[in-house]
Design a protein around this motif. Structure first.
Motif, short mmCIF file in Angstrom:
data_model
loop_
_atom_site.label_atom_id
_atom_site.label_comp_id
_atom_site.label_asym_id
_atom_site.label_seq_id
_atom_site.Cartn_x
_atom_site.Cartn_y
_atom_site.Cartn_z
N GLU A 146 83.75 67.45 -13.18
CA GLU A 146 83.51 68.22 -11.96
C GLU A 146 82.77 69.52 -12.24
OE1 GLU A 146 87.27 66.79 -9.18
OE2 GLU A 146 87.36 68.72 -10.22
N ASN A 147 82.94 70.08 -13.44
CA ASN A 147 82.26 71.32 -13.80
C ASN A 147 80.94 71.07 -14.54
OD1 ASN A 147 84.07 73.94 -13.30
ND2 ASN A 147 85.40 72.20 -13.70
N GLY A 148 80.50 69.80 -14.57
CA GLY A 148 79.22 69.48 -15.19
C GLY A 148 79.17 69.71 -16.68
N LEU A 149 80.32 69.58 -17.35
CA LEU A 149 80.36 69.90 -18.78
C LEU A 149 80.42 68.66 -19.67
CD1 LEU A 149 82.83 72.90 -18.65
CD2 LEU A 149 80.37 72.98 -18.98
N ALA A 150 80.41 67.47 -19.06
CA ALA A 150 80.48 66.26 -19.87
C ALA A 150 79.28 66.14 -20.80
CB ALA A 150 80.57 65.03 -18.97
N LYS A 151 78.15 66.74 -20.40
CA LYS A 151 76.94 66.68 -21.23
C LYS A 151 76.78 67.91 -22.13
CE LYS A 151 74.41 63.79 -17.95
NZ LYS A 151 73.19 63.67 -17.09
N LEU A 197 79.74 72.65 -26.54
CA LEU A 197 80.98 73.28 -26.09
C LEU A 197 82.18 72.38 -26.34
CD1 LEU A 197 82.47 75.57 -24.58
CD2 LEU A 197 81.95 74.35 -22.46
N LEU A 198 82.04 71.08 -26.02
CA LEU A 198 83.14 70.14 -26.20
C LEU A 198 83.50 69.98 -27.68
CD1 LEU A 198 82.26 67.35 -23.59
CD2 LEU A 198 83.71 69.36 -23.31
N LEU A 199 82.49 70.02 -28.54
CA LEU A 199 82.76 69.93 -29.98
C LEU A 199 83.52 71.16 -30.48
CD1 LEU A 199 79.43 68.41 -31.38
CD2 LEU A 199 81.65 67.28 -31.12
#
Length: 260
Positions: free
Chosen positions: A98-103, A107-109
């Protein structure tokens, strides 16, 4: 002479029994390790590296917690393992999408690298209602229950929710990471209080992201999105706003307020 022979025989018998017990324990540990490795679906290279390192620890006579192997691995291998386990789950979280952070892989790493592996036995409290929440818990194995007491309007009802692999607890902290405009995360002496109890139903594996790691990730995200100059400007504006709110009012302030 007979006493010495009897004592020596007893020692050898005990040593043999101890080695047999140790061998049996090692076999069980090895079986648990193999089971954990295959459940995680590591690639062939990672499997080999983990087994090679743990077997080396066994040969050196060191104890290994096979139910939570990750802390016993070398740092580089720990990072690889945490990313393999946690990154797909993070990408699939609704709040991430929802926050457009899947890509936003970088940041996720960073979040994956900061996760601390945790292992809990069955019927074990992780967080109790009313406790400060200083971490987000990503569930990766087992079943965990969250229970909420609702005493409003004179009622005393209980609500329970089951959490399994790929679900998390501590969403308020995660929101602070994803929405860094909040000032709360800047002051780690202020923590939200849990309105729920988090308790394991079965043995469970989870990964915890701690408050101080949130802060570092938050600041690095600010730097990436805004750049150093804009980040300094944002900080300056915030300081000015706080100073205006807290400084004593003067006659000039009262005059300007009356004029508007």
């Amino acid at each position: 002479m007979y006493m010495q022979w009897t004592t020596s025989k007893s020692i050898k018998k005990w040593d043999k029994l101890r080695m047999k017990m140790k061998s049996s324990q090692r076999q069980k540990q090895h079986k648990s390790m193999i089971s954990w490795i295959y459940r995680k679906k590591f690639d062939g290279t990672t499997k080999s590296l983990i087994m090679e390192y743990i077997n080396q620890r066994y040969e050196e006579g060191e104890d290994v917690n096979v139910e939570n192997l990750i802390p016993d691995l070398p740092p580089d291998l720990q990072t690889k393992v945490k990313r393999h386990i946690c990154l797909p789950l993070l990408k699939d979280l609704k709040i991430i999408k929802e926050n457009g952070l899947a890509k936003r892989k970088h940041l996720l790493l960073k979040i994956c690298d900061s996760f601390q592996p945790k292992f809990y036995n069955e019927h074990c409290y992780i967080v109790k209602e009313g406790d400060p929440i200083d971490a987000v818990f990503l569930i990766t194995e087992g079943i965990v229950w969250t229970c909420t007491s609702n005493n409003s309007e004179g009622t005393n009802s209980q609500h329970a929710e089951r959490l399994v692999k790929g679900q998390y607890f501590g969403g308020k902290f995660l929101e602070w990471v994803l929405k860094p405009i909040s000032d709360d995360i800047r002051n780690l002496s202020i923590l939200p209080v849990s309105s729920k109890t988090l308790k394991t139903h079965t043995k469970a594996e989870a990964f915890a992201l701690m408050a101080h790691d949130f802060k570092q990730i938050l600041e690095s995200k600010f730097s990436l999105l805004l750049g150093p100059e804009k980040l300094q400007s944002k900080a300056a504006i915030r300081v000015q706003r706080i100073w205006r709110q807290r400084r004593p009012k003067t006659n000039d302030d009262q005059y300007r307020a009356a004029s508007t």
